[in-house]
Design a protein around this motif. Structure first.
Motif, PDB file in Angstrom:
ATOM      1  N   ALA A  89       0.861  -1.194   0.000  1.00 15.30           N
ATOM      2  CA  ALA A  89       0.000   0.000   0.000  1.00 15.30           C
ATOM      3  C   ALA A  89       0.891   1.235   0.000  1.00 15.30           C
ATOM      4  CB  ALA A  89      -0.889  -0.016   1.234  1.00 15.30           C
ATOM      5  N   LEU A  90       0.510   2.208  -0.805  1.00 20.12           N
ATOM      6  CA  LEU A  90       1.291   3.442  -0.910  1.00 20.12           C
ATOM      7  C   LEU A  90       0.456   4.634  -0.474  1.00 20.12           C
ATOM      8  CD1 LEU A  90       3.121   3.321  -4.345  1.00 20.12           C
ATOM      9  CD2 LEU A  90       4.184   3.260  -2.091  1.00 20.12           C
ATOM     10  N   ASP A  91       1.148   5.674  -0.035  1.00 15.66           N
ATOM     11  CA  ASP A  91       0.449   6.841   0.486  1.00 15.66           C
ATOM     12  C   ASP A  91      -0.172   7.758  -0.563  1.00 15.66           C
ATOM     13  OD1 ASP A  91      -0.189   7.169   3.080  1.00 15.66           O
ATOM     14  OD2 ASP A  91       1.869   7.518   3.713  1.00 15.66           O
ATOM     15  N   TYR A  92      -0.992   7.202  -1.420  1.00 11.47           N
ATOM     16  CA  TYR A  92      -1.921   7.980  -2.257  1.00 11.47           C
ATOM     17  C   TYR A  92      -3.282   7.581  -1.717  1.00 11.47           C
ATOM     18  CZ  TYR A  92       1.734   8.499  -5.845  1.00 11.47           C
ATOM     19  OH  TYR A  92       2.879   8.801  -6.533  1.00 11.47           O
ATOM     20  N   LEU A  93      -4.216   8.534  -1.603  1.00  9.01           N
ATOM     21  CA  LEU A  93      -5.452   8.194  -0.891  1.00  9.01           C
ATOM     22  C   LEU A  93      -6.723   8.464  -1.689  1.00  9.01           C
ATOM     23  CD1 LEU A  93      -4.534   9.624   2.620  1.00  9.01           C
ATOM     24  CD2 LEU A  93      -4.562   7.225   1.964  1.00  9.01           C
ATOM     25  N   LEU A  94      -7.692   7.565  -1.472  1.00  7.31           N
ATOM     26  CA  LEU A  94      -9.075   7.805  -1.884  1.00  7.31           C
ATOM     27  C   LEU A  94      -9.835   8.069  -0.584  1.00  7.31           C
ATOM     28  CD1 LEU A  94     -11.513   7.601  -3.885  1.00  7.31           C
ATOM     29  CD2 LEU A  94     -11.575   5.164  -3.383  1.00  7.31           C
ATOM     30  N   GLU A  95     -10.462   9.230  -0.480  1.00 12.70           N
ATOM     31  CA  GLU A  95     -11.182   9.575   0.749  1.00 12.70           C
ATOM     32  C   GLU A  95     -12.599   9.996   0.426  1.00 12.70           C
ATOM     33  OE1 GLU A  95      -8.132  12.110   2.703  1.00 12.70           O
ATOM     34  OE2 GLU A  95      -9.395  11.844   4.468  1.00 12.70           O
ATOM     35  N   LEU A  96     -13.554   9.418   1.161  1.00 14.99           N
ATOM     36  CA  LEU A  96     -14.965   9.678   0.873  1.00 14.99           C
ATOM     37  C   LEU A  96     -15.724  10.101   2.116  1.00 14.99           C
ATOM     38  CD1 LEU A  96     -15.565   6.142  -0.674  1.00 14.99           C
ATOM     39  CD2 LEU A  96     -14.907   8.144  -1.957  1.00 14.99           C
ATOM     40  N   GLU A  97     -16.695  10.967   1.923  1.00 15.22           N
ATOM     41  CA  GLU A  97     -17.671  11.280   2.976  1.00 15.22           C
ATOM     42  C   GLU A  97     -18.960  10.584   2.588  1.00 15.22           C
ATOM     43  OE1 GLU A  97     -16.542  15.820   4.286  1.00 15.22           O
ATOM     44  OE2 GLU A  97     -18.131  15.480   2.844  1.00 15.22           O
ATOM     45  N   VAL A  98     -19.541   9.847   3.523  1.00 13.94           N
ATOM     46  CA  VAL A  98     -20.731   9.068   3.197  1.00 13.94           C
ATOM     47  C   VAL A  98     -21.838   9.415   4.182  1.00 13.94           C
ATOM     48  CG1 VAL A  98     -21.611   6.737   2.786  1.00 13.94           C
ATOM     49  CG2 VAL A  98     -19.169   7.185   2.553  1.00 13.94           C
ATOM     50  N   GLU A  99     -23.041   9.583   3.677  1.00 11.09           N
ATOM     51  CA  GLU A  99     -24.166   9.760   4.607  1.00 11.09           C
ATOM     52  C   GLU A  99     -25.461   9.217   4.011  1.00 11.09           C
ATOM     53  OE1 GLU A  99     -25.907  14.003   4.737  1.00 11.09           O
ATOM     54  OE2 GLU A  99     -23.756  14.278   4.437  1.00 11.09           O
ATOM     55  N   GLU A 100     -26.367   8.848   4.903  1.00  6.43           N
ATOM     56  CA  GLU A 100     -27.676   8.395   4.425  1.00  6.43           C
ATOM     57  C   GLU A 100     -28.369   9.547   3.729  1.00  6.43           C
ATOM     58  OE1 GLU A 100     -28.452   5.519   8.164  1.00  6.43           O
ATOM     59  OE2 GLU A 100     -30.243   6.089   7.024  1.00  6.43           O
ATOM     60  N   SER A 101     -29.149   9.224   2.726  1.00  7.44           N
ATOM     61  CA  SER A 101     -29.778  10.277   1.926  1.00  7.44           C
ATOM     62  C   SER A 101     -31.078   9.719   1.353  1.00  7.44           C
ATOM     63  CB  SER A 101     -28.798  10.655   0.811  1.00  7.44           C
ATOM     64  OG  SER A 101     -29.345  11.592  -0.038  1.00  7.44           O
ATOM     65  N   ASP A 102     -31.892  10.571   0.721  1.00  5.04           N
ATOM     66  CA  ASP A 102     -33.133  10.025   0.174  1.00  5.04           C
ATOM     67  C   ASP A 102     -32.948   9.414  -1.210  1.00  5.04           C
ATOM     68  OD1 ASP A 102     -32.598  12.433  -0.839  1.00  5.04           O
ATOM     69  OD2 ASP A 102     -34.528  13.375  -0.348  1.00  5.04           O
ATOM     70  N   LYS A 103     -31.743   9.595  -1.819  1.00  5.89           N
ATOM     71  CA  LYS A 103     -31.475   8.911  -3.107  1.00  5.89           C
ATOM     72  C   LYS A 103     -29.975   8.589  -3.205  1.00  5.89           C
ATOM     73  CE  LYS A 103     -30.866  13.057  -5.746  1.00  5.89           C
ATOM     74  NZ  LYS A 103     -30.673  13.945  -6.571  1.00  5.89           N
ATOM     75  N   ILE A 104     -29.648   7.608  -4.068  1.00  6.44           N
ATOM     76  CA  ILE A 104     -28.239   7.242  -4.249  1.00  6.44           C
ATOM     77  C   ILE A 104     -27.580   8.305  -5.125  1.00  6.44           C
ATOM     78  CG2 ILE A 104     -26.658   5.540  -5.246  1.00  6.44           C
ATOM     79  CD1 ILE A 104     -28.647   3.378  -4.449  1.00  6.44           C
ATOM     80  N   GLU A 105     -26.490   8.852  -4.621  1.00  6.92           N
ATOM     81  CA  GLU A 105     -25.856   9.965  -5.327  1.00  6.92           C
ATOM     82  C   GLU A 105     -24.347   9.898  -5.121  1.00  6.92           C
ATOM     83  OE1 GLU A 105     -26.846  14.731  -5.565  1.00  6.92           O
ATOM     84  OE2 GLU A 105     -27.329  13.617  -3.752  1.00  6.92           O
TER      85      GLU A 105
END
Ligand code: HSE
Length: 302
Positions: free
Chosen positions: A26-42
């Motif tokens: 694993a290398l120090d390049y990152l994929l970072e996501l914010e996730v939250e419940e919502s009324d539709k998939i987006e």
């Protein structure tokens, strides 16, 4: 009650020369996501609509795959990609990181029923290359072996004094294309060459003895067939040797190339100048091993 959390997954660099389809890091390049419940998939990228259509979106695919495995209906959600420094189709495991992120999202929404081993098993099933997905989950350098019934993996060492000089060109190379040029069968002598070097390479990383690193990285299973797909790759390897690196290899299926060396800014500068003379545009960055692996953090109920 709704759930909100963040997911962070590192990039990976598979094969490391002689460890075709079984050794990765694993290398120090990152994929970072914010996730939250919502009324539709987006899916969003820094708040704006995500450029990749949903049918090509590995995060979405992995969420659906895990949801099916868990036989559970997950809530609708909004995924906002807040950081992605893993370039697509460059041999740095961008699809693996997205798949691992998707499995972690589904697992978190389902209340964390999956063990880390099960997460690895699902990711291998989806991605197909354990040398890519397993390091993204665990971090560090990981050796893997699997067949239909078994998956075994072991983390090797932290290689703390080693730097990875990651050279990325402006052209892409698909894994499919890079696998299509490989032979269907090999000479026993070539297989033995790789097996013996892989054992000694792992031992060298564990002992932090890099005296024979270039010889031990010298693969006969995939690299000789892939050099022709990566313009100037052999010239870049030769320059890396001339400027004093410990060794070099093709990252994953390419086209990214990696030189291994101690922390050495003069080496970095020399390689940068050399790469600037080539017709394609190459970047070079000094990176360290990512030891954390995939993480779900800042989980809150709102
Ligand atoms: N081990 C695989 C290959 C990695 O070299 O084809 C591809 O992602």
């Amino acid at each position: 009650m709704s759930l909100r959390f963040k997911v962070r997954v590192p990039a990976t660099s598979a094969n490391i020369g002689v460890g075709y389809d079984c050794l990765g890091l694993a290398l120090d390049y990152l994929l970072e996501l914010e996730v939250e419940e919502s009324d539709k998939i987006e899916f969003l990228e820094n708040g704006k609509p995500f450029s990749i259509p949903i049918e090509d979106n590995y995060i979405f695919e992995a969420i659906k795959f895990t949801e099916k495995y868990l036989v559970k209906n997950l809530p609708s959600y909004k995924v906002n990609i807040i950081r992605n420094d893993i370039p697509l189709a460059r041999g740095l495991g961008s699809s693996s990181s997205a798949i691992v992120a998707g499995i972690l999202i589904a697992n978190t929404f389902a209340g964390n029923p999956l063990s880390i081993d099960k997460i690895a098993e699902l990711a291998i099933k989806m991605e197909g290359h354990p040398d890519n997905v397993v390091p993204a989950i665990f971090g560090g350098m990981v050796l893997t072996a699997h067949d239909k019934e078994n998956i075994v993996y072991s983390t090797i060492s932290d290689t703390e004094e080693l730097c990875f000089y990651v050279m990325i060109p402006d052209f892409k190379l698909s894994t499919e294309r890079a696998r299509s040029v490989l032979p269907k069968s090999y000479l026993v002598s070539d297989a033995i060459n790789n097996m013996s070097k892989l054992g000694l390479l792992v031992n060298a990383f564990n002992k932090k003895d890099y005296s024979n690193l270039r010889f031990l990285l010298g693969d006969k299973i995939h690299q000789p067939y892939r050099f022709a797909l990566i313009n100037n790759s052999e010239k870049i390897f030769a320059a890396s040797k001339e400027y004093g690196a410990l060794g070099e290899y093709i990252s994953g299926a390419g086209p990214t190339l990696i030189s291994l060396n101690y922390d050495n800014d003069e080496f970095l500068e020399n390689m940068k100048q050399m790469l600037d003379t080539l017709e394609d545009k190459w970047t070079i960055e000094k990176k360290k091993l990512n030891l954390k692996g995939a993480e779900v953090y800042d989980e809150e109920i709102f």
